[in-house]
Write a protein that holds these residues in place. Sequence first.
Motif, PDB file in Angstrom:
ATOM      1  N   ASN A 191     -12.229 -49.786  18.246  1.00 24.22           N
ATOM      2  CA  ASN A 191     -12.030 -50.493  16.997  1.00 24.22           C
ATOM      3  C   ASN A 191     -10.585 -50.957  16.868  1.00 24.22           C
ATOM      4  OD1 ASN A 191     -11.936 -50.838  14.006  1.00 24.22           O
ATOM      5  ND2 ASN A 191     -14.053 -50.191  14.313  1.00 24.22           N
ATOM      6  N   TYR A 192      -9.669 -50.039  17.258  1.00 26.37           N
ATOM      7  CA  TYR A 192      -8.249 -50.372  17.163  1.00 26.37           C
ATOM      8  C   TYR A 192      -7.943 -51.582  18.046  1.00 26.37           C
ATOM      9  CZ  TYR A 192      -3.291 -50.409  17.983  1.00 26.37           C
ATOM     10  OH  TYR A 192      -2.003 -50.826  18.107  1.00 26.37           O
ATOM     11  N   ASP A 202      -8.560 -58.536  29.376  1.00 26.64           N
ATOM     12  CA  ASP A 202      -8.155 -57.131  29.175  1.00 26.64           C
ATOM     13  C   ASP A 202      -7.749 -56.448  30.467  1.00 26.64           C
ATOM     14  OD1 ASP A 202     -10.641 -57.098  30.209  1.00 26.64           O
ATOM     15  OD2 ASP A 202     -11.504 -55.642  28.797  1.00 26.64           O
ATOM     16  N   LYS A 203      -7.956 -57.158  31.609  1.00 27.20           N
ATOM     17  CA  LYS A 203      -7.503 -56.539  32.877  1.00 27.20           C
ATOM     18  C   LYS A 203      -6.018 -56.795  33.089  1.00 27.20           C
ATOM     19  CE  LYS A 203     -11.764 -56.167  35.365  1.00 27.20           C
ATOM     20  NZ  LYS A 203     -12.633 -57.084  34.563  1.00 27.20           N
ATOM     21  N   ASN A 204      -5.649 -58.068  32.905  1.00 27.82           N
ATOM     22  CA  ASN A 204      -4.231 -58.408  33.121  1.00 27.82           C
ATOM     23  C   ASN A 204      -3.410 -58.333  31.840  1.00 27.82           C
ATOM     24  OD1 ASN A 204      -4.664 -58.949  35.891  1.00 27.82           O
ATOM     25  ND2 ASN A 204      -5.720 -60.826  35.233  1.00 27.82           N
ATOM     26  N   LEU A 205      -4.076 -57.920  30.792  1.00 26.05           N
ATOM     27  CA  LEU A 205      -3.434 -57.680  29.508  1.00 26.05           C
ATOM     28  C   LEU A 205      -2.684 -58.905  28.974  1.00 26.05           C
ATOM     29  CD1 LEU A 205      -2.044 -54.088  30.094  1.00 26.05           C
ATOM     30  CD2 LEU A 205      -4.189 -54.761  29.067  1.00 26.05           C
ATOM     31  N   TYR A 206      -3.369 -60.021  28.887  1.00 26.64           N
ATOM     32  CA  TYR A 206      -2.758 -61.127  28.140  1.00 26.64           C
ATOM     33  C   TYR A 206      -3.820 -61.890  27.379  1.00 26.64           C
ATOM     34  CZ  TYR A 206      -4.125 -64.551  31.686  1.00 26.64           C
ATOM     35  OH  TYR A 206      -4.852 -65.344  32.494  1.00 26.64           O
ATOM     36  N   SER A 243       1.967 -54.453  24.321  1.00 28.37           N
ATOM     37  CA  SER A 243       2.283 -53.568  23.195  1.00 28.37           C
ATOM     38  C   SER A 243       0.998 -52.937  22.639  1.00 28.37           C
ATOM     39  CB  SER A 243       3.017 -54.336  22.116  1.00 28.37           C
ATOM     40  OG  SER A 243       2.173 -55.369  21.648  1.00 28.37           O
ATOM     41  N   ILE A 244      -0.072 -53.758  22.636  1.00 31.56           N
ATOM     42  CA  ILE A 244      -1.342 -53.211  22.130  1.00 31.56           C
ATOM     43  C   ILE A 244      -1.794 -52.058  23.026  1.00 31.56           C
ATOM     44  CG2 ILE A 244      -3.811 -53.716  21.779  1.00 31.56           C
ATOM     45  CD1 ILE A 244      -2.987 -56.535  20.982  1.00 31.56           C
ATOM     46  N   GLN A 245      -1.685 -52.321  24.327  1.00 30.75           N
ATOM     47  CA  GLN A 245      -2.113 -51.303  25.289  1.00 30.75           C
ATOM     48  C   GLN A 245      -1.284 -50.034  25.145  1.00 30.75           C
ATOM     49  OE1 GLN A 245      -4.714 -52.637  26.447  1.00 30.75           O
ATOM     50  NE2 GLN A 245      -5.314 -50.637  27.319  1.00 30.75           N
ATOM     51  N   THR A 246       0.034 -50.248  24.971  1.00 34.46           N
ATOM     52  CA  THR A 246       0.927 -49.083  24.821  1.00 34.46           C
ATOM     53  C   THR A 246       0.520 -48.288  23.591  1.00 34.46           C
ATOM     54  OG1 THR A 246       2.603 -50.600  25.578  1.00 34.46           O
ATOM     55  CG2 THR A 246       3.366 -48.441  24.869  1.00 34.46           C
ATOM     56  N   MET A 299      -2.381 -48.220  22.246  1.00 29.79           N
ATOM     57  CA  MET A 299      -3.673 -47.580  22.491  1.00 29.79           C
ATOM     58  C   MET A 299      -3.523 -46.307  23.302  1.00 29.79           C
ATOM     59  SD  MET A 299      -6.742 -50.216  22.847  1.00 29.79           S
ATOM     60  CE  MET A 299      -7.433 -49.384  24.157  1.00 29.79           C
ATOM     61  N   GLU A 300      -2.628 -46.395  24.302  1.00 31.73           N
ATOM     62  CA  GLU A 300      -2.417 -45.195  25.135  1.00 31.73           C
ATOM     63  C   GLU A 300      -1.848 -44.057  24.301  1.00 31.73           C
ATOM     64  OE1 GLU A 300      -0.201 -46.582  28.508  1.00 31.73           O
ATOM     65  OE2 GLU A 300      -2.019 -47.652  29.180  1.00 31.73           O
ATOM     66  N   LEU A 301      -0.931 -44.432  23.403  1.00 27.04           N
ATOM     67  CA  LEU A 301      -0.317 -43.432  22.525  1.00 27.04           C
ATOM     68  C   LEU A 301      -1.387 -42.784  21.636  1.00 27.04           C
ATOM     69  CD1 LEU A 301       2.859 -43.023  22.224  1.00 27.04           C
ATOM     70  CD2 LEU A 301       2.471 -43.849  19.897  1.00 27.04           C
ATOM     71  N   LEU A 302      -2.218 -43.679  21.096  1.00 27.86           N
ATOM     72  CA  LEU A 302      -3.286 -43.221  20.206  1.00 27.86           C
ATOM     73  C   LEU A 302      -4.263 -42.310  20.967  1.00 27.86           C
ATOM     74  CD1 LEU A 302      -3.667 -44.223  17.247  1.00 27.86           C
ATOM     75  CD2 LEU A 302      -5.639 -45.493  18.076  1.00 27.86           C
ATOM     76  N   SER A 303      -4.581 -42.767  22.202  1.00 30.74           N
ATOM     77  CA  SER A 303      -5.527 -42.001  23.020  1.00 30.74           C
ATOM     78  C   SER A 303      -4.958 -40.629  23.351  1.00 30.74           C
ATOM     79  CB  SER A 303      -5.839 -42.781  24.289  1.00 30.74           C
ATOM     80  OG  SER A 303      -6.668 -42.017  25.113  1.00 30.74           O
ATOM     81  N   ASP A 304      -3.635 -40.607  23.659  1.00 31.34           N
ATOM     82  CA  ASP A 304      -2.984 -39.318  23.970  1.00 31.34           C
ATOM     83  C   ASP A 304      -3.089 -38.379  22.777  1.00 31.34           C
ATOM     84  OD1 ASP A 304      -2.415 -40.140  26.421  1.00 31.34           O
ATOM     85  OD2 ASP A 304      -0.261 -40.515  26.100  1.00 31.34           O
ATOM     86  N   ARG A 305      -2.793 -38.945  21.615  1.00 35.24           N
ATOM     87  CA  ARG A 305      -2.833 -38.100  20.411  1.00 35.24           C
ATOM     88  C   ARG A 305      -4.248 -37.601  20.158  1.00 35.24           C
ATOM     89  NH1 ARG A 305       1.224 -40.900  16.154  1.00 35.24           N
ATOM     90  NH2 ARG A 305       3.098 -40.551  17.397  1.00 35.24           N
ATOM     91  N   ALA A 306      -5.194 -38.547  20.324  1.00 35.54           N
ATOM     92  CA  ALA A 306      -6.599 -38.162  20.089  1.00 35.54           C
ATOM     93  C   ALA A 306      -6.999 -37.072  21.071  1.00 35.54           C
ATOM     94  CB  ALA A 306      -7.503 -39.367  20.234  1.00 35.54           C
ATOM     95  N   SER A 307      -6.505 -37.188  22.332  1.00 36.65           N
ATOM     96  CA  SER A 307      -6.859 -36.183  23.347  1.00 36.65           C
ATOM     97  C   SER A 307      -6.296 -34.821  22.974  1.00 36.65           C
ATOM     98  CB  SER A 307      -6.342 -36.583  24.714  1.00 36.65           C
ATOM     99  OG  SER A 307      -6.982 -37.757  25.093  1.00 36.65           O
ATOM    100  N   ILE A 308      -5.014 -34.842  22.496  1.00 37.49           N
ATOM    101  CA  ILE A 308      -4.399 -33.566  22.095  1.00 37.49           C
ATOM    102  C   ILE A 308      -5.212 -32.948  20.956  1.00 37.49           C
ATOM    103  CG2 ILE A 308      -2.361 -32.520  21.030  1.00 37.49           C
ATOM    104  CD1 ILE A 308      -0.710 -34.605  22.600  1.00 37.49           C
TER     105      ILE A 308
END
Length: 492
Positions: free
Chosen positions: A42-43, A136-140, A180-183, A185-194
């Motif tokens: 969703n994000y 979404d593969k090459n992130l642009y 930046s979106i990907q970054t 998302m990764e941050l969000l995913s890390d937090r969600a994982s924790i």
Amino acid sequence: MIEKLGIKFGKIFRSLKFRIFCIILLVGFIPSMILHYGILQNYEQRAISVKTSEVQTQFKILANHLITYNYLTDTTSDVINAELEQLSSLYDGRVLIVDQNFNVVKDTYGISEGKTIISEEVIRSFQGENVVNYDDKNLYLELVTPIEEGVTQDLGLTAQEPVQESVVRGVMVTSVATNSIQTNMELLSDRASILQMIMSIVLIGIAWGLSYVLVAPFEKVTAAISEVKDGFYTERVPVRDYLETEHIIEAFNELLGRMKVLDDSRQEFVSNVSHELKTPITSMKVLADSLIAQENVPVELYEEFMTDIADEIERENKIINDLLSLVKLDKTAGEMNIESVDINALLERILKRLRPIAKLRDIDVIFASTREVVAEVDEVKLTLAISNLVENGIKYNNDHGYVKVSLDADHQFFIISVEDNGLGIPQESIEHIYERFYRVDKSHSREIGGTGLGLAITRSTILMHRGSIKVESEEGAGTTFTVKVPLTYIAK
Ligand code: ADP
């Protein structure tokens, strides 16, 4: 070794505790996983759409400036070039400006200027469409925006207002980095994982605890039952946590009660047997002792005492025989020797054997049969049962009385009734007469030669044939026993 391990795992899987543990874990985990991936997805969608509309707004403004400064024909405008630089560095991207001839008039990377660019997106954009593609593969994010100019067309018709129209003068092809979106998302995913990890630990704890708590009442039941098994005999086992355990306990308590009744009746039976067997021996000892104690005993006394001793031996023998029949019935309860038997003939044989005994007291033994009956029975056992009834009819009768045996049948059962006009049974004794060793009048019955086992044997035998036995009696008037047995043996 492997087999042992298999058995151990099999046991674990079958355990209720393990299953509750797994269910709680699954119920906790699945929503948290769905939440994790749902939120991330969703994000991403939202972030892309926000970015797209932001970039599109910016480039629409730029498109207006391009028209104002006539940039498509002259790319020297410093204002526009500065604006282009600013935008491309702001979005970390590349901007291509294409004129109506599909010529690239400006490339912020300076590579493609002067080249021709014809692609589906560019053509669609020339038709006025805002094309957005997300890689979404090459992130642009690739946006193709039309550069539109508003023109006023006067159709020359006085009555009508001049028509305002947009004409596409060129298109802008923009690539915007979405790192930046990907970054994010990764941050969000890390937090969600924790968060998920913490939740998992808490969940495992809860599942472990709950599986113990929920199963505890069943373990209490097992412990309580084990205590009874190990000899801590309580009247009732008192575990009442769940309705289900309550049901188990109720059933167990019922079983316990029945075991107690059985145990009591076994003890009573053993004490009765010992007592009954001891009585004739005691009499014999008294008789023998009194003979030994006296000197010069007259022969007549000897004869009298010896006759009494012989009677006691006879009695002892009778009790032992009855007991053996009873034990044999218990032991061979499952072993019925079933065959088709002519019941009329069977009754005739019983009566023929007993008539001489009846004759001694002038008792009439009558047989009345309405029809021929052939039934599937155990001949030996049924003979024993009916003999006991006829013998009782003779024993507990008055001289010159009668015993009438009748036989009838319907399509399902045959019915034998044994009626006498003898002593009868007192009302209060009727419910006890099938008990082992029960005798209405102990002294009289002893005189007559009863052991109190006859009716117990008869009833067991009839029940083994899936039949029923009923008694009607009036003291001083007589007794009628009615036996009803299925014509075809019903094996359980
Ligand atoms: P027993 O060996 O003493 O006859 P049973 O079990 O056959 O033992 O009978 C139990 C008691 O029931 C008898 O002692 C007797 O008092 C009573 N009874 C049985 N049958 C009759 C009958 N036909 N008439 C009167 N009393 C009977």
